[in-house]
Design an enzyme around this catalytic site. Structure first.
Site, short mmCIF file in Angstrom:
data_model
loop_
_atom_site.label_atom_id
_atom_site.label_comp_id
_atom_site.label_asym_id
_atom_site.label_seq_id
_atom_site.Cartn_x
_atom_site.Cartn_y
_atom_site.Cartn_z
N CYS B 130 -68.61 45.91 86.83
CA CYS B 130 -69.22 46.85 87.21
C CYS B 130 -69.16 47.01 88.81
O CYS B 130 -68.73 47.70 89.39
CB CYS B 130 -70.77 47.40 86.67
SG CYS B 130 -71.92 45.90 87.31
N THR B 166 -75.24 40.35 80.68
CA THR B 166 -74.69 39.84 82.14
C THR B 166 -75.87 38.75 82.62
O THR B 166 -75.39 37.88 83.47
CB THR B 166 -75.23 41.07 82.99
OG1 THR B 166 -74.57 42.26 82.45
CG2 THR B 166 -75.21 41.18 84.59
#
Lengths: 335, 306
Positions: B130, B166
């Site tokens: 991202c 993550t």
């Protein structure tokens, strides 16, 4: 009563006040003096941990791995530690620091985000390192919450978890209750790391030790971020007067502070206007010099910058938000 | 096998938050795609139920029904890096295009407005991270004007928007993003930092990009124009992408002389298709994936290979 184990972090937290300009010679001299005076652990790293050298935090003058190796070679008994903040440093730098001689790694996360540290604890234990968890900005959450996060670190293999008052915002009661909650919840050791922004670093450290802290941190002359840390020489002098059993050389540490560290310090960190604002607003101590610099550059009061960062709930390592706030405040002033 | 009308059939593999958000994006703006299937591995999953309620075909048999339907030409993989390694192989053998939202990186990294055209013939492309989708375009925008010896990005995301994947692989974010700043951004050396912020209400995704340039004198106007053009190009598929302040130019004293430092302060607000608006980090992944899918779909239709 047995005194807590002492970790001196002049060569890591002090790196902030030094703007990361430590030389090999300074590191050798400080490490040698601390070792001689019986300090058990010496932390050497960029102020923001391994790989902290950056535009965001400031570039290191000397590669931290060279500083680590110099410290390791300068000591006979003391263990050498490095700090690692997952998200900044990685297992790659941890391995490099291990190859250069660290025996302890301190793995720091925001006090709400312990679960980012699992892979780093795993690797540290695989390499046979002592692994200490560092729960930063601990003033932001209550004791029970911090204990749950510390339990995660314990489950990943931590040998100790620290309550870290990164903002120097805690008062003695808050320090003691947090240490006590961890002591009750964990099987492993508990530590405490203070900052002096509200002028109570030593008071908080003594309260934490009384509450059962097994380990504590200091810096010679308090050389560290914000108003500095609990002074190592003060910790040993006060614990000695309280009757704790220890093997530290009190006068040796007074000498180290006065004759080794004081001569190279760029300034004496104290709870002055901007530092008190950091403790009061509850923001990361290392914001101090960045807020001063940007305040000057954009003609904005650093105190206003720090208070606004507190309002925006900036966390450890978010130095880039200081630029945001300085620009926003400068615009507001122009109207 | 001709497409139905002028659409290419696509499928989403993974019924979690990312897969669901991507589903809403494709349904809202299908372009040349027709979402034929969303699959997961958990029959009771909320994501599958949600898709069914919207009239989308679903399955809990993972990749199998996708492989069984030869009309599905493009597959978005929103599972995990571990699963994608297997999926990548199966999809390649079946002649399908894989758009990989996991960190597996079996195919080249793509950033839609920067290098997608170079990889339009690949069978597998990867969306990096991202933070990479957010920051690499702006590093590229500078490096197409003047050489960039060093680029650094700091991504601050809301704790609530960082899932277990993550968190357990935070080093991979750092490595992959730094590599992307170099390979696609054009920086000689890249550095990435990620910070999770637990504030309540959650913060919007914030990225800061610093680049250090070779010289003290640089063409500031050309840099600003290039960056502004790139912001517009990204906004075309991520509407919530914007600079928070003007570019900051500073002269820095470095060991090897005076250098220009440029700071770019970026905020990404999510479209709120399924995930909340603060999760700009997740929005930019699904929006980029949709954009890549659309470009591939157009290419397939144009080539008539569909």
């Amino acid at each position: 009563m047995k005194a807590p184990r002492l970790t001196d972090t002049t060569l890591r937290d002090g790196s902030h006040a030094m703007k990361h300009q430590f030389t090999l010679e300074q590191v050798r001299d400080v490490a040698q003096a601390l070792d001689k005076a019986g300090v058990q652990v010496i932390e050497v790293t960029h102020g923001d941990g391994l790989a902290g050298s950056s535009i965001q935090y400031g570039f290191s003058r000397t590669n931290e791995l060279d500083l680590i190796e110099a410290a390791r070679k300068a000591v006979s008994k003391a263990k050498i530690a490095a700090l690692l903040l997952p998200g900044i440093g990685t297992r790659k730098e941890l391995k490099e620091a291990f190859d250069r001689g660290i025996q302890v790694v301190r793995i720091a996360t925001q006090c709400t985000e312990a679960d980012v540290s699992q892979q780093h604890f795993g690797m540290a234990k695989e390499m046979g390192l002592e692994a200490v968890g560092f729960s930063m900005m601990s003033h932001m959450r209550p004791p029970e919450f911090l204990a749950e996060q510390a339990l995660l670190m314990e489950s990943y293999g931590a040998d100790c978890v620290y309550i870290v008052d990164s903002a120097g915002a805690l008062l003695p009661d808050g320090a003691a209750s947090r240490v006590r909650a961890l002591k009750q919840a964990l099987k492993i050791q508990v530590g405490f790391h203070a900052h002096n922004n509200l002028g109570v670093a030593i008071g908080n450290t003594l309260a934490a030790v009384e509450a059962g802290a097994d380990q504590t941190d200091g810096c010679l002359r308090g050389l560290g971020a914000g108003a500095g840390n609990a002074a190592t020489e003060l910790i040993v002098a006060t614990l000695d007067r309280l009757g704790y059993e220890h093997e530290w050389d009190v006068f040796g540490l007074l000498d180290a502070a006065e004759f080794v560290v004081a001569p190279f310090m760029p300034f004496q960190p104290i709870p002055d206007r901007d530092s008190i604002a950091i403790g009061y607003a509850g923001v990361y101590s290392t914001f101090l010099l960045h807020a001063k610099r940007l305040g000057k550059q954009y003609n904005v009061d650093p105190l206003d910058i720090l208070v606004e960062l507190g309002r925006r709930k900036a966390m450890a390592g978010q130095e880039d938000w200081i630029l945001d706030v300085a620009l926003d405040l400068a615009k507001q002033q122009k109207g | 096998m001709k497409p139905i009308g002028n659409k290419v059939k696509v499928a989403i593999l993974g019924s979690g938050n990312i897969g669901s958000d991507l589903m809403f994006k494709i349904l809202r703006d299908p372009g040349h795609m027709e979402l034929a299937l969303l699959t997961g591995i958990e029959p009771q999953s909320e994501g599958l139920a949600r898709a069914r309620a919207l009239g989308i075909n679903t399955s809990h048999e993972g990749i199998k029904p996708i492989l069984d339907d030869p009309e599905i030409k493009i597959v978005f993989d929103a599972t995990s890096a571990y699963a994608h390694v297997r999926h990548a192989k199966a999809l390649r053998e079946a002649g399908r295009i894989a758009i990989d939202l996991t960190p597996a990186a079996r195919g080249p990294y793509v950033i839609p407005p920067v290098n997608l055209v170079e990889h339009i013939d690949k069978e597998n492309v990867n969306l990096i991270t991202c933070g990479g989708q957010a920051t690499i375009p702006l590093v590229y925008a500078v490096s197409r004007v003047t050489p960039v010896p060093y680029a650094e990005m700091i991504s601050t995301i809301a704790s609530l928007s960082a899932g277990p994947g993550t968190r357990q692989n935070i080093d991979e974010f750092t490595f992959t993003t730094a590599r992307g700043l170099e390979v696609i951004g054009g920086a000689k050396q890249g550095k990435a930092i990620i910070i999770l912020n637990p504030a309540d209400p959650p913060i919007l995704m914030r990225n800061t990009i610093y680049v250090l340039l070779d010289a003290e004198e640089v063409d500031r106007k050309a840099i600003v124009e290039s960056v502004e053009a790139m912001v517009k190009a990204v906004q075309a598929y991520v509407p919530g992408y914007r600079l928070k302040n003007e570019l900051v130019f500073e002269i820095r004293d470095m060991p090897d002389g005076k250098r220009t430092m440029v700071a770019m302060l970026l905020e990404v607000t999510g479209a709120g298709d399924f995930l909340p608006a603060y999760a700009g980090n997740l929005d930019i992944m699904t929006a980029s994936a949709r954009q890549v899918g659309e470009v591939f779909a157009q290419k397939l239709l144009k080539d008539g290979t569909n």
